[in-house]
Design a protein around this motif. Structure first.
Motif, PDB file in Angstrom:
ATOM      1  N   TYR A  31       0.852  -1.180   0.000  1.00  0.00           N
ATOM      2  CA  TYR A  31       0.000   0.000   0.000  1.00  0.00           C
ATOM      3  C   TYR A  31       0.897   1.243   0.000  1.00  0.00           C
ATOM      4  O   TYR A  31       1.880   1.304   0.732  1.00  0.00           O
ATOM      5  CB  TYR A  31      -0.883  -0.016   1.252  1.00  0.00           C
ATOM      6  CG  TYR A  31      -1.569   1.291   1.532  1.00  0.00           C
ATOM      7  CD1 TYR A  31      -2.761   1.604   0.900  1.00  0.00           C
ATOM      8  CD2 TYR A  31      -1.018   2.215   2.410  1.00  0.00           C
ATOM      9  CE1 TYR A  31      -3.402   2.803   1.143  1.00  0.00           C
ATOM     10  CE2 TYR A  31      -1.648   3.409   2.658  1.00  0.00           C
ATOM     11  CZ  TYR A  31      -2.837   3.710   2.028  1.00  0.00           C
ATOM     12  OH  TYR A  31      -3.464   4.891   2.257  1.00  0.00           O
ATOM     13  N   ASN A  33       0.235   5.540  -0.457  1.00  0.00           N
ATOM     14  CA  ASN A  33      -0.477   6.768  -0.804  1.00  0.00           C
ATOM     15  C   ASN A  33      -1.843   6.497  -1.440  1.00  0.00           C
ATOM     16  O   ASN A  33      -2.152   6.990  -2.511  1.00  0.00           O
ATOM     17  CB  ASN A  33       0.397   7.635  -1.713  1.00  0.00           C
ATOM     18  CG  ASN A  33      -0.097   9.057  -1.793  1.00  0.00           C
ATOM     19  OD1 ASN A  33      -0.779   9.529  -0.886  1.00  0.00           O
ATOM     20  ND2 ASN A  33       0.232   9.726  -2.885  1.00  0.00           N
ATOM     21  N   ARG A  34      -2.631   5.647  -0.783  1.00  0.00           N
ATOM     22  CA  ARG A  34      -3.997   5.301  -1.199  1.00  0.00           C
ATOM     23  C   ARG A  34      -4.069   4.444  -2.461  1.00  0.00           C
ATOM     24  O   ARG A  34      -5.089   4.372  -3.126  1.00  0.00           O
ATOM     25  CB  ARG A  34      -4.864   6.543  -1.360  1.00  0.00           C
ATOM     26  CG  ARG A  34      -4.974   7.350  -0.096  1.00  0.00           C
ATOM     27  CD  ARG A  34      -6.081   8.360  -0.196  1.00  0.00           C
ATOM     28  NE  ARG A  34      -6.063   9.237   0.947  1.00  0.00           N
ATOM     29  CZ  ARG A  34      -6.554   8.935   2.144  1.00  0.00           C
ATOM     30  NH1 ARG A  34      -7.113   7.784   2.340  1.00  0.00           N
ATOM     31  NH2 ARG A  34      -6.499   9.790   3.137  1.00  0.00           N
ATOM     32  N   MET A  96     -11.153   2.112   2.777  1.00  0.00           N
ATOM     33  CA  MET A  96      -9.901   1.810   3.459  1.00  0.00           C
ATOM     34  C   MET A  96     -10.126   0.962   4.710  1.00  0.00           C
ATOM     35  O   MET A  96      -9.410  -0.007   4.954  1.00  0.00           O
ATOM     36  CB  MET A  96      -9.174   3.101   3.809  1.00  0.00           C
ATOM     37  CG  MET A  96      -7.759   2.874   4.248  1.00  0.00           C
ATOM     38  SD  MET A  96      -6.841   4.401   4.537  1.00  0.00           S
ATOM     39  CE  MET A  96      -6.854   5.144   2.939  1.00  0.00           C
ATOM     40  N   PRO A 117      -1.804   3.402   7.502  1.00  0.00           N
ATOM     41  CA  PRO A 117      -2.720   4.192   6.685  1.00  0.00           C
ATOM     42  C   PRO A 117      -3.494   5.179   7.543  1.00  0.00           C
ATOM     43  O   PRO A 117      -3.977   4.834   8.615  1.00  0.00           O
ATOM     44  CB  PRO A 117      -3.660   3.160   6.083  1.00  0.00           C
ATOM     45  CG  PRO A 117      -3.004   1.855   6.274  1.00  0.00           C
ATOM     46  CD  PRO A 117      -2.089   1.990   7.446  1.00  0.00           C
ATOM     47  N   ASN A 126     -11.875  10.580   1.380  1.00  0.00           N
ATOM     48  CA  ASN A 126     -10.635  10.385   2.128  1.00  0.00           C
ATOM     49  C   ASN A 126     -10.562   9.012   2.772  1.00  0.00           C
ATOM     50  O   ASN A 126      -9.522   8.610   3.255  1.00  0.00           O
ATOM     51  CB  ASN A 126     -10.466  11.471   3.191  1.00  0.00           C
ATOM     52  CG  ASN A 126     -10.038  12.778   2.582  1.00  0.00           C
ATOM     53  OD1 ASN A 126      -9.451  12.805   1.505  1.00  0.00           O
ATOM     54  ND2 ASN A 126     -10.342  13.870   3.256  1.00  0.00           N
ATOM     55  N   SER A 128     -11.151   6.275   1.078  1.00  0.00           N
ATOM     56  CA  SER A 128     -11.105   5.322  -0.029  1.00  0.00           C
ATOM     57  C   SER A 128      -9.684   5.137  -0.529  1.00  0.00           C
ATOM     58  O   SER A 128      -8.805   5.962  -0.280  1.00  0.00           O
ATOM     59  CB  SER A 128     -12.005   5.802  -1.174  1.00  0.00           C
ATOM     60  OG  SER A 128     -11.552   7.027  -1.670  1.00  0.00           O
ATOM     61  N   LEU A 129      -9.471   4.033  -1.226  1.00  0.00           N
ATOM     62  CA  LEU A 129      -8.199   3.796  -1.880  1.00  0.00           C
ATOM     63  C   LEU A 129      -8.480   3.121  -3.209  1.00  0.00           C
ATOM     64  O   LEU A 129      -9.570   2.610  -3.446  1.00  0.00           O
ATOM     65  CB  LEU A 129      -7.258   2.960  -1.008  1.00  0.00           C
ATOM     66  CG  LEU A 129      -7.755   1.624  -0.486  1.00  0.00           C
ATOM     67  CD1 LEU A 129      -7.312   0.516  -1.420  1.00  0.00           C
ATOM     68  CD2 LEU A 129      -7.203   1.386   0.890  1.00  0.00           C
TER      69      LEU A 129
END
Length: 148
Positions: A31, A33-34, A96, A117, A126, A128-129
């Motif tokens: 993972y 930065n999203r 997330m 995270p 914000n 979500s990824l």
């Protein structure tokens, strides 16, 4: 109109970094930065690992002669690689909290130990990824390259 995420990304090439296998035909990137990547496809490095052992003069009676050589052999045997390049086949938006609360044991190294995270609650976006699924075309280990 404005293209969807899938329309924008599917079919394009991507590179996943710090890739660890789950089984013989699936792997994941860490993972970052999203973003994270699921790699679905061949992940057999046995021939390359055997050549690496031969190049390093390693066998049952002769261990690796340096820490770098030992680490290189261990990651090759476990199929942990620096990069996998391939074609994006799917883009998914994931929550997330759900992703990390339902993380299978086989993917416990998805999150680097030096960071966790961050989940912000001020905006729905914000939390979500993005997950990019790629079909591998090449694999780069620190000591070899394999074209698929």
């Amino acid at each position: 109109g404005i293209p969807t995420l899938s329309e924008h990304f599917v079919g394009k090439n991507a590179v996943a970094k710090s890739v660890t296998p789950i089984n013989d035909s699936a792997a994941f990137s860490r993972y970052d930065n999203r973003l994270w990547t699921a790699v679905v496809g061949e992940f057999d490095l046995s021939a390359e690992t055997a050549l690496l052992e031969k190049d390093l003069f390693v066998d049952a009676d002769n261990p690796a002669l340096s820490l770098d050589a030992a680490a290189g052999l261990l990651t090759a045997k476990k199929r942990i690689v620096a990069e996998v390049g391939g074609e994006i086949t799917e883009v998914l938006v994931e929550a997330m909290g759900n992703r990390f609360s339902n993380l299978p044991d086989a993917m416990d190294s998805m999150v680097p130990l030096d960071s966790a995270p961050e989940i912000e609650t001020t905006s729905k976006l914000n939390n979500s990824l993005l997950r990019f699924n790629i079909e591998p075309k090449w694999i780069r280990h620190d000591y070899f390259f394999k074209k698929l």
